[in-house]
Design a protein around this motif. Structure first.
Motif, PDB file in Angstrom:
ATOM      1  N   TYR A  98       0.831  -1.196   0.000  1.00  0.00           N
ATOM      2  CA  TYR A  98       0.000   0.000   0.000  1.00  0.00           C
ATOM      3  C   TYR A  98       0.872   1.255   0.000  1.00  0.00           C
ATOM      4  CZ  TYR A  98      -3.856  -3.090   1.299  1.00  0.00           C
ATOM      5  OH  TYR A  98      -4.791  -4.093   1.308  1.00  0.00           O
ATOM      6  N   PHE A  99       0.718   2.096  -1.016  1.00  0.00           N
ATOM      7  CA  PHE A  99       1.287   3.446  -0.959  1.00  0.00           C
ATOM      8  C   PHE A  99       0.489   4.220   0.082  1.00  0.00           C
ATOM      9  CE2 PHE A  99       1.177   7.905  -2.494  1.00  0.00           C
ATOM     10  CZ  PHE A  99       2.520   8.206  -2.354  1.00  0.00           C
ATOM     11  N   VAL A 100      -0.778   4.483  -0.192  1.00  0.00           N
ATOM     12  CA  VAL A 100      -1.772   4.902   0.802  1.00  0.00           C
ATOM     13  C   VAL A 100      -3.076   4.266   0.361  1.00  0.00           C
ATOM     14  CG1 VAL A 100      -3.103   6.820   1.776  1.00  0.00           C
ATOM     15  CG2 VAL A 100      -0.633   7.083   1.401  1.00  0.00           C
ATOM     16  N   ALA A 101      -3.717   3.519   1.248  1.00  0.00           N
ATOM     17  CA  ALA A 101      -4.888   2.737   0.848  1.00  0.00           C
ATOM     18  C   ALA A 101      -6.019   3.637   0.360  1.00  0.00           C
ATOM     19  CB  ALA A 101      -5.369   1.873   2.014  1.00  0.00           C
ATOM     20  N   HIS A 102      -6.466   4.551   1.205  1.00  0.00           N
ATOM     21  CA  HIS A 102      -7.541   5.485   0.864  1.00  0.00           C
ATOM     22  C   HIS A 102      -7.877   6.293   2.107  1.00  0.00           C
ATOM     23  CE1 HIS A 102     -10.251   2.677   2.943  1.00  0.00           C
ATOM     24  NE2 HIS A 102      -9.805   1.712   2.151  1.00  0.00           N
ATOM     25  N   TYR A 103      -8.856   7.162   2.018  1.00  0.00           N
ATOM     26  CA  TYR A 103      -9.356   7.987   3.120  1.00  0.00           C
ATOM     27  C   TYR A 103      -9.975   7.099   4.201  1.00  0.00           C
ATOM     28  CZ  TYR A 103     -12.336  11.776   5.124  1.00  0.00           C
ATOM     29  OH  TYR A 103     -12.972  12.689   5.923  1.00  0.00           O
ATOM     30  N   ASP A 104      -9.742   7.459   5.445  1.00  0.00           N
ATOM     31  CA  ASP A 104     -10.323   6.721   6.569  1.00  0.00           C
ATOM     32  C   ASP A 104     -11.788   7.117   6.724  1.00  0.00           C
ATOM     33  OD1 ASP A 104     -11.110   5.689   9.023  1.00  0.00           O
ATOM     34  OD2 ASP A 104      -9.167   6.064   9.980  1.00  0.00           O
ATOM     35  N   LEU A 105     -12.683   6.227   6.329  1.00  0.00           N
ATOM     36  CA  LEU A 105     -14.110   6.537   6.326  1.00  0.00           C
ATOM     37  C   LEU A 105     -14.734   6.531   7.717  1.00  0.00           C
ATOM     38  CD1 LEU A 105     -14.970   4.491   3.152  1.00  0.00           C
ATOM     39  CD2 LEU A 105     -15.307   6.961   3.402  1.00  0.00           C
ATOM     40  N   GLU A 106     -14.018   6.011   8.688  1.00  0.00           N
ATOM     41  CA  GLU A 106     -14.531   6.003  10.061  1.00  0.00           C
ATOM     42  C   GLU A 106     -14.099   7.237  10.849  1.00  0.00           C
ATOM     43  OE1 GLU A 106     -15.212   1.557  11.593  1.00  0.00           O
ATOM     44  OE2 GLU A 106     -13.101   2.026  11.300  1.00  0.00           O
ATOM     45  N   ARG A 107     -12.879   7.716  10.591  1.00  0.00           N
ATOM     46  CA  ARG A 107     -12.325   8.798  11.416  1.00  0.00           C
ATOM     47  C   ARG A 107     -11.921  10.026  10.624  1.00  0.00           C
ATOM     48  NH1 ARG A 107      -7.830   8.332  13.303  1.00  0.00           N
ATOM     49  NH2 ARG A 107      -8.171   9.616  15.142  1.00  0.00           N
ATOM     50  N   GLY A 108     -12.326  10.097   9.377  1.00  0.00           N
ATOM     51  CA  GLY A 108     -11.837  11.155   8.499  1.00  0.00           C
ATOM     52  C   GLY A 108     -12.085  12.569   8.981  1.00  0.00           C
ATOM     53  N   GLU A 109     -13.159  12.797   9.688  1.00  0.00           N
ATOM     54  CA  GLU A 109     -13.515  14.148  10.119  1.00  0.00           C
ATOM     55  C   GLU A 109     -13.054  14.475  11.534  1.00  0.00           C
ATOM     56  OE1 GLU A 109     -14.858  16.741   8.281  1.00  0.00           O
ATOM     57  OE2 GLU A 109     -14.200  15.336   6.758  1.00  0.00           O
ATOM     58  N   VAL A 110     -12.334  13.568  12.175  1.00  0.00           N
ATOM     59  CA  VAL A 110     -11.783  13.838  13.510  1.00  0.00           C
ATOM     60  C   VAL A 110     -10.669  14.882  13.390  1.00  0.00           C
ATOM     61  CG1 VAL A 110     -10.474  12.822  15.427  1.00  0.00           C
ATOM     62  CG2 VAL A 110     -12.375  11.558  14.373  1.00  0.00           C
ATOM     63  N   VAL A 111     -10.574  15.766  14.366  1.00  0.00           N
ATOM     64  CA  VAL A 111      -9.459  16.718  14.431  1.00  0.00           C
ATOM     65  C   VAL A 111      -8.653  16.377  15.680  1.00  0.00           C
ATOM     66  CG1 VAL A 111      -8.764  19.139  14.550  1.00  0.00           C
ATOM     67  CG2 VAL A 111     -10.813  18.499  13.260  1.00  0.00           C
ATOM     68  N   PRO A 112      -7.530  15.676  15.531  1.00  0.00           N
ATOM     69  CA  PRO A 112      -6.776  15.220  16.705  1.00  0.00           C
ATOM     70  C   PRO A 112      -6.058  16.368  17.407  1.00  0.00           C
ATOM     71  CG  PRO A 112      -5.582  14.715  14.689  1.00  0.00           C
ATOM     72  CD  PRO A 112      -6.908  15.255  14.262  1.00  0.00           C
ATOM     73  N   ALA A 113      -5.739  16.160  18.666  1.00  0.00           N
ATOM     74  CA  ALA A 113      -5.031  17.160  19.464  1.00  0.00           C
ATOM     75  C   ALA A 113      -3.536  17.020  19.232  1.00  0.00           C
ATOM     76  CB  ALA A 113      -5.368  16.991  20.939  1.00  0.00           C
ATOM     77  N   GLN A 114      -3.057  17.539  18.096  1.00  0.00           N
ATOM     78  CA  GLN A 114      -1.630  17.490  17.792  1.00  0.00           C
ATOM     79  C   GLN A 114      -1.296  18.610  16.817  1.00  0.00           C
ATOM     80  OE1 GLN A 114      -2.009  13.499  15.691  1.00  0.00           O
ATOM     81  NE2 GLN A 114      -0.436  14.423  14.411  1.00  0.00           N
ATOM     82  N   PRO A 115      -0.039  18.994  16.733  1.00  0.00           N
ATOM     83  CA  PRO A 115       0.349  20.075  15.820  1.00  0.00           C
ATOM     84  C   PRO A 115      -0.068  19.776  14.384  1.00  0.00           C
ATOM     85  CG  PRO A 115       2.155  19.542  17.312  1.00  0.00           C
ATOM     86  CD  PRO A 115       1.111  18.487  17.517  1.00  0.00           C
ATOM     87  N   GLY A 116      -0.567  20.796  13.702  1.00  0.00           N
ATOM     88  CA  GLY A 116      -0.938  20.654  12.302  1.00  0.00           C
ATOM     89  C   GLY A 116      -2.333  20.143  12.061  1.00  0.00           C
ATOM     90  N   ALA A 117      -3.034  19.730  13.101  1.00  0.00           N
ATOM     91  CA  ALA A 117      -4.351  19.130  12.913  1.00  0.00           C
ATOM     92  C   ALA A 117      -5.337  20.131  12.324  1.00  0.00           C
ATOM     93  CB  ALA A 117      -4.878  18.607  14.247  1.00  0.00           C
ATOM     94  N   ALA A 118      -6.198  19.636  11.433  1.00  0.00           N
ATOM     95  CA  ALA A 118      -7.207  20.476  10.789  1.00  0.00           C
ATOM     96  C   ALA A 118      -8.294  19.600  10.223  1.00  0.00           C
ATOM     97  CB  ALA A 118      -6.582  21.319   9.678  1.00  0.00           C
ATOM     98  N   GLU A 119      -9.433  20.185   9.947  1.00  0.00           N
ATOM     99  CA  GLU A 119     -10.501  19.459   9.287  1.00  0.00           C
ATOM    100  C   GLU A 119     -10.106  19.143   7.847  1.00  0.00           C
ATOM    101  OE1 GLU A 119     -13.969  21.893   9.583  1.00  0.00           O
ATOM    102  OE2 GLU A 119     -14.288  21.433  11.713  1.00  0.00           O
TER     103      GLU A 119
END
Length: 274
Positions: A61-82
């Motif tokens: 896998y280069f990159v499989a695809h978008y994470d359909l379960e967590r795609g809209e999460v904004v994690p608490a880490q530098p650079g995080a965004a919607e």
């Protein structure tokens, strides 16, 4: 710089390798996006950098695809965004003075393909690269730039074939369509890309920057506004009832998990409603 999803290796003066590693199948998730945005800050801040090569630690896998379960999460880490901030990231990468290269080995589907398309240049393993825009098969539409890039690179009819068919493409066909620059025998891919990157890194910074600006001006790059419109269309489709039903069905069959379903995703999404 080691991180959860990306490892940045300074291979030589002016040449970085970015290794993507998000087991088990290299899903594009919110943490990866956050790290990509931090990476973009580092790219812009480096006066010596001339070329960046993106590759995967996972040969399947280069990159499989978008994470359909967590795609809209904004994690608490530098650079995080919607995810709606993705078009701005792509615009920065496309307009950066640094040359970006995707070395594709394994599957690059959906947003994996769109990450590769966001790069200036794409080299793919002839035997091991698989590319696809599977979104329509999942009852959504591409939201990371495939509509804009493929319409320019492959032309209207081939872009429609790729997007509406939602099937897998081998590297040689992708090369013919303009999706990738070259399909290179897998045994030669690493040396080929490394040689190209070292060659570019040896050239004058100002000449490289001007060359990229001139090509961008002549060839044209999709506008951030166009990419934003597609991004919003994708986000909207994820709330459709039929989309949620389709995603639930695909998840029950093995979507986003190791196994045959993900390995042959283009095949399997074509059978869900038959």
């Amino acid at each position: 710089m080691a991180s959860n999803r990306l490892t940045i290796e300074e291979v030589a003066r002016g040449y970085w390798r970015v290794v993507i590693d998000n087991p088990p199948i290299n899903l594009y998730d919110p943490e990866m996006f956050a790290e990509l945005r931090v990476l973009m800050d580092r790219i812009d801040a480096s006066n010596e950098l001339k070329i960046v090569v993106f590759e995967s630690a996972n040969p399947d896998y280069f990159v499989a695809h978008y994470d359909l379960e967590r795609g809209e999460v904004v994690p608490a880490q530098p650079g995080a965004a919607e995810f709606s901030a993705w078009p701005a990231f792509v615009t920065r990468l496309a307009q950066s003075r640094v040359v970006s290269v995707a070395k594709i080995r394994g599957r690059a589907r959906g947003h994996g393909s769109e990450l590769a398309l966001a790069c200036d240049i794409r080299f793919a393993s002839k035997e091991k690269a698989v590319l696809a825009q599977v979104e329509v098969g999942v009852a959504v539409v591409p939201g990371g730039g495939a509509t804009e890039w493929l319409s320019r690179l492959a032309g209207r009819s081939r872009a429609l074939e790729i997007i509406t068919g939602a099937d897998d493409f081998d590297a040689e066909t992708a090369e013919k369509y303009g999706w990738v620059n070259r399909a290179v025998p897998d045994a030669e891919l690493d040396a080929f890309v490394d040689n190209y990157a070292r060659r570019v890194a040896s050239f004058d910074t100002d000449a490289l920057e001007l060359a990229k600006k001139l090509v961008n001006a002549r060839a044209g790059i999709p506008s951030e506004a166009d990419r934003w419109a597609s991004n919003q269309s994708f986000i909207g489709t994820t709330s459709w009832p039929q989309t949620r039903q389709t995603i639930d069905e695909l998840m029950s069959r093995g979507l986003q998990a190791e196994g045959d379903f993900e390995l042959r995703l283009g095949h399997h999404v074509g059978l869900v409603r038959r």
